[in-house]
Design a protein around this motif. Structure first.
Motif, PDB file in Angstrom:
ATOM      1  N   PHE A  44      11.740 -14.256  75.800  1.00 26.93           N
ATOM      2  CA  PHE A  44      10.849 -14.621  74.395  1.00 26.93           C
ATOM      3  C   PHE A  44       9.950 -13.468  74.418  1.00 26.93           C
ATOM      4  N   ALA A  45       9.385 -12.424  75.518  1.00 24.09           N
ATOM      5  CA  ALA A  45       8.974 -11.590  74.627  1.00 24.09           C
ATOM      6  C   ALA A  45      10.115 -10.246  74.567  1.00 24.09           C
ATOM      7  N   THR A  47      12.866 -10.845  73.164  1.00 22.16           N
ATOM      8  CA  THR A  47      12.580 -10.789  70.659  1.00 22.16           C
ATOM      9  C   THR A  47      12.070 -11.045  70.240  1.00 22.16           C
ATOM     10  N   ILE A  48      10.633 -10.719  70.789  1.00 22.10           N
ATOM     11  CA  ILE A  48       9.367 -10.510  70.186  1.00 22.10           C
ATOM     12  C   ILE A  48       9.388  -9.060  69.706  1.00 22.10           C
ATOM     13  N   GLY A  50      12.380  -7.161  70.004  1.00 27.14           N
ATOM     14  CA  GLY A  50      12.886  -6.184  69.379  1.00 27.14           C
ATOM     15  C   GLY A  50      13.062  -6.808  67.819  1.00 27.14           C
TER      16      GLY A  50
ATOM     17  N   ALA B  11      13.566 -14.662  66.935  1.00 31.90           N
ATOM     18  CA  ALA B  11      11.983 -15.173  66.812  1.00 31.90           C
ATOM     19  C   ALA B  11      11.615 -16.391  66.645  1.00 31.90           C
ATOM     20  N   ALA B  14      12.313 -18.681  69.073  1.00 33.56           N
ATOM     21  CA  ALA B  14      11.696 -18.151  70.495  1.00 33.56           C
ATOM     22  C   ALA B  14      10.309 -19.120  70.867  1.00 33.56           C
ATOM     23  N   ALA B  45       4.098  -8.847  73.506  1.00 34.35           N
ATOM     24  CA  ALA B  45       5.079  -9.236  74.502  1.00 34.35           C
ATOM     25  C   ALA B  45       4.938  -8.564  75.799  1.00 34.35           C
ATOM     26  N   ILE B  48       2.813 -11.421  77.864  1.00 34.89           N
ATOM     27  CA  ILE B  48       3.695 -12.441  78.142  1.00 34.89           C
ATOM     28  C   ILE B  48       4.083 -11.852  79.554  1.00 34.89           C
TER      29      ILE B  48
END
Lengths: 204, 204
Positions: A44-45, A47-48, A50, B11, B14, B45, B48
């Protein structure tokens, strides 16, 4: 809220910094991530992060894009002679979702709003005029919300484009398909009577 | 939804993977992050990912913690002779928010639920019994939801603890302060009449 863990507190604050997410919802999201495998949170982290690092504005239409030019501008099946002018990427997505439009776009990034201190120079207006000047564009379709700011923006745009050899149109306004007359607002209903069009029998 | 960008699409997916967040909300969050400085997203990010990597369960009470022992168990001002048994960290936070409790906790991690396949061995029950056996704990306060599963769990716990020299109590149930009688559910009202307590004049 009384967190016994700094890590949880920081993660809750991070989620609660996003629009529309309160601290209770943020806590629910954090506890959800803790219940999942560690991989889920890391993915998740990543993806955000990136997404934010990779995203840019299309150099042609200022839509959000993964590359220098967006997927729509790069698509050879799209008609570059028709440019639909919208406020934001959300409007691009709404029009794309209809599947009815084969031209390209120009994303202004907002509308002229003296109250919010947004003037024409903060919007992608010069770049639109420049794009039209290059000669490929034959029609500019103004798909901007009919608010005071939107009308101001459309007026300004049409003034900027009036000397150029380009057709300017706006999207049709009127009573929604499936909408009942009695529930349409007065202004929409009034304009849809004034701007009535010849009745055509649908081909079956 | 028709994304012209893979990065945005990923995103959105996600965020939409989190509970209670749909794709429209997810898109709003992603566009919000794009409008902010890149730093904001990277910090989000990192927070998290760092939280998920660093978080662990307290070795004493199984509350979520940043260190081997949680902040509550480490706090010398807390009374280790009173242990409040709760289902989850949310309950710990709710009780901490009242500021009325100075003892410590034991987080079960759920309640016994044959339907969901949760037996006593999946909960932190043995560790509670062990903790009581060590001799410091003088009172176990059961603060578990009065549902069928919660009642089963309390019954099971009281059976496990009955041979040990420890006082077992449960939190008081009854009509809420400020709650109007006519709106209290029958069961709560019924129990609060049966379990009535002597009236005490409040000190002013």
């Amino acid at each position: 809220m009384n967190f016994s863990s700094k890590l949880i507190e920081q993660a809750v604050e991070a989620f609660a910094g996003l629009p529309g997410i309160g601290r209770k919802t943020a806590l629910r999201l954090v506890l959800h991530l803790i219940q999942q495998e560690e991989e889920v949170s890391l993915h998740f982290a990543e993806t955000i992060a990136g997404m934010r690092k990779g995203i840019r504005y299309c150099s042609t239409c200022f839509n959000l894009s993964d590359e220098a030019q967006c997927a729509i501008c790069r698509d050879p099946r799209r008609d570059p002679s028709a440019v639909c002018v919208v406020e934001s990427i959300r409007d691009v997505m709404a029009i794309e979702d209809t599947g009815q439009y084969r031209g390209v776009y120009h994303v202004l990034g907002g509308v002229i709003s003296p109250i919010e201190g947004i003037g024409p120079e903060q919007l992608q207006i010069d770049s639109l005029v420049q794009r039209v000047r290059e000669g490929v564009v034959q029609e500019v379709i103004l798909a901007i919300s009919p608010t005071i700011e939107g009308d101001t923006t459309m007026f300004y745009l049409s003034r900027q484009l009036q000397e150029l050899p380009v057709r300017i149109s706006t999207i049709a306004r009127g009573v929604s398909f499936g909408g009942e007359l009695e529930y349409a607002d007065e202004f929409t209903l009034g304009r849809s009577i004034v701007a009535r069009i010849p009745y055509k029998l649908q081909d079956e």
